[in-house]
Scaffold this motif. Structure first.
Motif, PDB file in Angstrom:
ATOM      1  N   LEU A   1     -23.017 -33.023 -21.556  1.00  0.00           N
ATOM      2  CA  LEU A   1     -22.624 -34.399 -21.278  1.00  0.00           C
ATOM      3  C   LEU A   1     -23.556 -34.984 -20.225  1.00  0.00           C
ATOM      4  N   LEU A   2     -24.199 -36.101 -20.561  1.00  0.00           N
ATOM      5  CA  LEU A   2     -25.060 -36.805 -19.611  1.00  0.00           C
ATOM      6  C   LEU A   2     -24.331 -37.982 -18.975  1.00  0.00           C
ATOM      7  N   THR A   3     -23.626 -38.739 -19.820  1.00  0.00           N
ATOM      8  CA  THR A   3     -22.955 -39.945 -19.362  1.00  0.00           C
ATOM      9  C   THR A   3     -21.647 -40.142 -20.108  1.00  0.00           C
ATOM     10  N   ASP A   4     -20.624 -40.421 -19.351  1.00  0.00           N
ATOM     11  CA  ASP A   4     -19.347 -40.835 -19.899  1.00  0.00           C
ATOM     12  C   ASP A   4     -18.832 -41.887 -18.929  1.00  0.00           C
TER      13      ASP A   4
ATOM     14  N   HIS B   1     -16.187 -56.577 -29.040  1.00  0.00           N
ATOM     15  CA  HIS B   1     -16.247 -55.472 -28.086  1.00  0.00           C
ATOM     16  C   HIS B   1     -16.986 -54.344 -28.779  1.00  0.00           C
ATOM     17  N   THR B   2     -17.651 -53.506 -27.997  1.00  0.00           N
ATOM     18  CA  THR B   2     -18.409 -52.426 -28.609  1.00  0.00           C
ATOM     19  C   THR B   2     -18.374 -51.191 -27.740  1.00  0.00           C
ATOM     20  N   THR B   3     -18.851 -50.095 -28.298  1.00  0.00           N
ATOM     21  CA  THR B   3     -19.046 -48.846 -27.565  1.00  0.00           C
ATOM     22  C   THR B   3     -20.408 -48.306 -27.972  1.00  0.00           C
ATOM     23  N   TYR B   4     -20.889 -47.320 -27.211  1.00  0.00           N
ATOM     24  CA  TYR B   4     -22.107 -46.616 -27.612  1.00  0.00           C
ATOM     25  C   TYR B   4     -21.851 -45.122 -27.452  1.00  0.00           C
ATOM     26  N   ASP B   5     -22.071 -44.385 -28.540  1.00  0.00           N
ATOM     27  CA  ASP B   5     -21.842 -42.943 -28.591  1.00  0.00           C
ATOM     28  C   ASP B   5     -23.021 -42.352 -29.355  1.00  0.00           C
ATOM     29  N   ASN B   6     -23.804 -41.494 -28.708  1.00  0.00           N
ATOM     30  CA  ASN B   6     -25.020 -41.002 -29.356  1.00  0.00           C
ATOM     31  C   ASN B   6     -24.833 -39.719 -30.165  1.00  0.00           C
ATOM     32  N   ARG B   7     -23.615 -39.255 -30.335  1.00  0.00           N
ATOM     33  CA  ARG B   7     -23.424 -37.968 -31.023  1.00  0.00           C
ATOM     34  C   ARG B   7     -23.991 -37.955 -32.436  1.00  0.00           C
ATOM     35  N   HIS B   8     -23.915 -39.073 -33.151  1.00  0.00           N
ATOM     36  CA  HIS B   8     -24.464 -39.097 -34.513  1.00  0.00           C
ATOM     37  C   HIS B   8     -25.977 -38.880 -34.502  1.00  0.00           C
ATOM     38  N   ALA B   9     -26.643 -39.281 -33.422  1.00  0.00           N
ATOM     39  CA  ALA B   9     -28.095 -39.156 -33.308  1.00  0.00           C
ATOM     40  C   ALA B   9     -28.528 -37.740 -32.947  1.00  0.00           C
ATOM     41  N   LEU B  10     -27.569 -36.852 -32.720  1.00  0.00           N
ATOM     42  CA  LEU B  10     -27.865 -35.452 -32.403  1.00  0.00           C
ATOM     43  C   LEU B  10     -27.581 -34.522 -33.573  1.00  0.00           C
ATOM     44  N   ASP B  11     -26.952 -35.042 -34.601  1.00  0.00           N
ATOM     45  CA  ASP B  11     -26.568 -34.243 -35.757  1.00  0.00           C
ATOM     46  C   ASP B  11     -27.791 -33.944 -36.620  1.00  0.00           C
TER      47      ASP B  11
ATOM     48  N   VAL C   1     -19.664 -51.797 -21.704  1.00  0.00           N
ATOM     49  CA  VAL C   1     -19.837 -50.960 -22.894  1.00  0.00           C
ATOM     50  C   VAL C   1     -19.493 -49.517 -22.522  1.00  0.00           C
ATOM     51  N   PRO C   2     -18.413 -48.974 -23.075  1.00  0.00           N
ATOM     52  CA  PRO C   2     -18.146 -47.551 -22.871  1.00  0.00           C
ATOM     53  C   PRO C   2     -19.288 -46.744 -23.501  1.00  0.00           C
ATOM     54  N   LEU C   3     -19.898 -45.879 -22.696  1.00  0.00           N
ATOM     55  CA  LEU C   3     -21.081 -45.128 -23.118  1.00  0.00           C
ATOM     56  C   LEU C   3     -20.793 -43.637 -23.049  1.00  0.00           C
ATOM     57  N   LEU C   4     -20.986 -42.945 -24.173  1.00  0.00           N
ATOM     58  CA  LEU C   4     -20.904 -41.497 -24.216  1.00  0.00           C
ATOM     59  C   LEU C   4     -22.277 -40.994 -24.634  1.00  0.00           C
ATOM     60  N   GLY C   5     -22.941 -40.291 -23.729  1.00  0.00           N
ATOM     61  CA  GLY C   5     -24.279 -39.788 -24.000  1.00  0.00           C
ATOM     62  C   GLY C   5     -24.352 -38.289 -23.798  1.00  0.00           C
ATOM     63  N   LEU C   6     -24.806 -37.581 -24.822  1.00  0.00           N
ATOM     64  CA  LEU C   6     -24.975 -36.135 -24.746  1.00  0.00           C
ATOM     65  C   LEU C   6     -26.434 -35.783 -25.013  1.00  0.00           C
TER      66      LEU C   6
END
Length: 165
Positions: A128-131, A63-73, A118-123
């Motif tokens: 917040l763009l997608t949750d 199982h996986t998730t996708y969270d882009n917060r690390h790519a904004l740091d 895939v739970p997706l959190l996109g900022l």
């Protein structure tokens, strides 16, 4: 089965824009809070690597998730710029990542895998763009249709008016 042609084309356009920007003698200074070309490319490298990790997890039966917060740091982004050696290294890294990511196309993943939730959190810029929960194939589509074209436009916006495409 997944056709990654549109995704590959989107990355090709971004890489072409990156070369155009790198070859330009004059660039616009990004507004406060906006990124220069190297930071844009490093961000895209991080987004792509995160997507590869999520896709590989599903391919491994996890199982996986996708969270882009690390790519904004910005610290992480600047570290990627440094480790890659600047623009040429970032472009080379991204080309290899595209090969890997698009390699999951065709028969590499089954339809049930591509339909994996895939739970997706996109900022973006603190908003917040997608949750939501999306099918794995949605990560590919989101990159091809939205993420990569937006960053291509962002790169081209660094060019002076008469040069911008």
């Amino acid at each position: 089965m997944l056709d990654t042609t549109a995704l590959h084309d989107a990355y090709d356009s971004l890489l072409e824009a990156a070369v155009t920007v790198a070859d330009s003698a004059h660039l616009r200074t990004p507004r406060p809070g906006e990124w220069n070309a190297d930071r844009i490319l490093a961000h895209v490298c991080l987004v792509t690597a995160g997507t590869i990790a999520a896709v590989a997890a599903v391919a491994a039966g996890e199982h996986t998730t996708y969270d882009n917060r690390h790519a904004l740091d910005t610290w992480t982004i600047d570290r990627v710029v440094e480790q890659a050696g600047g623009s040429p290294g970032l472009r080379a890294r991204l080309r290899r990542q595209v090969e890997i990511l698009c390699g999951f196309g065709g028969p590499a993943l089954s339809d049930p895998e591509l339909d994996s939730p895939v739970p997706l959190l996109g900022l973006s810029a603190g908003a917040l763009l997608t949750d939501a929960v999306v099918p794995l194939r949605g990560l590919f589509k989101g990159l091809a249709d939205i993420e990569i074209p937006n960053h291509t436009r962002q790169l081209l916006a660094l060019l002076p008016e008469k040069t911008a495409v």
